[in-house]
Structure formats: C-alpha cells, structure tokens
Design an enzyme around this catalytic site. Structure first.
Site, PDB file in Angstrom:
ATOM      1  N   THR A  84      30.653  46.994  34.785  1.00 50.42           N
ATOM      2  CA  THR A  84      32.000  46.592  35.196  1.00 50.42           C
ATOM      3  C   THR A  84      32.013  45.230  35.874  1.00 50.42           C
ATOM      4  O   THR A  84      31.003  44.748  36.379  1.00 50.42           O
ATOM      5  CB  THR A  84      32.615  47.637  36.146  1.00 50.42           C
ATOM      6  OG1 THR A  84      31.825  47.743  37.322  1.00 50.42           O
ATOM      7  CG2 THR A  84      32.699  48.995  35.471  1.00 50.42           C
ATOM      8  N   ASP A  85      33.195  44.633  35.908  1.00 48.62           N
ATOM      9  CA  ASP A  85      33.385  43.363  36.595  1.00 48.62           C
ATOM     10  C   ASP A  85      34.022  43.625  37.961  1.00 48.62           C
ATOM     11  O   ASP A  85      34.184  44.777  38.371  1.00 48.62           O
ATOM     12  CB  ASP A  85      34.223  42.397  35.749  1.00 48.62           C
ATOM     13  CG  ASP A  85      35.612  42.922  35.424  1.00 48.62           C
ATOM     14  OD1 ASP A  85      36.095  43.857  36.102  1.00 48.62           O
ATOM     15  OD2 ASP A  85      36.234  42.389  34.498  1.00 48.62           O
ATOM     16  N   THR A  86      34.404  42.568  38.648  1.00 43.80           N
ATOM     17  CA  THR A  86      34.980  42.740  39.992  1.00 43.80           C
ATOM     18  C   THR A  86      36.323  43.459  39.968  1.00 43.80           C
ATOM     19  O   THR A  86      36.757  43.976  40.986  1.00 43.80           O
ATOM     20  CB  THR A  86      35.151  41.381  40.706  1.00 43.80           C
ATOM     21  OG1 THR A  86      35.971  40.536  39.894  1.00 43.80           O
ATOM     22  CG2 THR A  86      33.805  40.719  40.938  1.00 43.80           C
ATOM     23  N   VAL A 134      36.689  47.106  35.743  1.00 42.99           N
ATOM     24  CA  VAL A 134      36.748  47.469  34.329  1.00 42.99           C
ATOM     25  C   VAL A 134      35.509  46.921  33.622  1.00 42.99           C
ATOM     26  O   VAL A 134      34.832  46.021  34.113  1.00 42.99           O
ATOM     27  CB  VAL A 134      38.035  46.949  33.640  1.00 42.99           C
ATOM     28  CG1 VAL A 134      39.273  47.532  34.295  1.00 42.99           C
ATOM     29  CG2 VAL A 134      38.086  45.444  33.643  1.00 42.99           C
TER      30      VAL A 134
END
Length: 152
Positions: free
Chosen positions: A23-25, A28
C-alpha cells in the site's frame, strides 16, 4: 494463498492478500504493485502448466521477458483485501504471448474488478536476450483456453 476457482473465462487464477508493503500512504495498493501481482499470477500459471522458469532457462536456454504492459484501474484495493488474479491467454505466437489479466477483490456479495492489464511477453535467448521461439513442449502446455489448476 493459492488459487481456488477461477472467475468466468479465466485460464488460471491465483489468490493473494494485500499487505502493508503493497500500500501507499493513502492506504491503497500502490498502482505499480498490480504489475507485480500479475507477474506472480503468470509465474504460477506457468508452474501449473508444468513449466518452471528456472528449469526453462537451464534446460532450453530461454526465458520470458515483458515486452509491453498497460493497466486500467477500476477501483482501489486496500490492506487485508483478498484478491483473485486472473490469467487469460489472448494470443499465443511463435515467440510471444499476449495476456489479459485482472485483479478482483473477493469477500463481498460478488467480486469487484479492480484492475485490468494487458501484458505481452517474449521468449528470448537467456544469454543474448535475442528473440527465440518458444519451445514446442511449452507451446503445447500453454495453448489458449487450457485451464490449469494451481497446487493448493
């Protein structure tokens, strides 16, 4: 996690779980990770078809490399989602294979389509990286429409 039952019209499917590292910040799945997911599904599809990539390189002196990709994103995947990744052979040529792959989120009333990828791979000589024909036995094992079951 392993494949259970393919979604309609899939030659193969493989299940995975989304981890923090995916996931990213924003929480997602980072967009480029879908390409990693698709790569893993293609590798497991080959394995289920009796084709080991390391063995292919060692015995036939060839390997598959990605030539082209495009991905359309439809909905986000999030931490802990269970995904089913599908593999469909769209075209099988003498030297290359074109795939349509999809990522679906499971665990709801019906699966949700998250991403659709078109990936083209080419068979190349493992030393020179020049195009080389896909070995006949491999062509036989991966012909379009052949459904393969993954080992549980």
């Amino acid at each position: 996690m392993s494949k259970m039952t393919p979604l309609p019209h899939a030659d193969f499917s493989w299940r995975i779980r989304v981890y923090y590292e995916d996931t990213d910040t924003g929480g997602v799945v980072f967009y480029a990770n879908y390409l990693k997911f698709f790569e893993r599904a293609r590798t497991e599809w080959l394995r289920a078809a009796g084709v080991g990539q390391r063995t292919l390189e060692q015995t036939d002196g060839v390997m598959f490399v990605v030539k082209n990709t495009s991905v359309d994103y439809h909905a986000p995947a999030k931490l802990d989602d269970e995904l089913e990744l599908t593999v469909v052979v769209e075209r099988l040529g003498r030297v290359g294979v074109d795939f349509i792959q999809q990522a679906w989120r499971l665990g709801e009333d019906k699966p949700t389509l998250l991403a659709t990828g078109r990936i083209s791979v080419a068979c190349v000589n493992a030393v020179t990286f020049r195009p080389q024909g896909i070995p006949k036995q491999v062509l036989h094992n991966i012909k379009p429409g052949a459904r393969h079951a993954a080992a549980a």
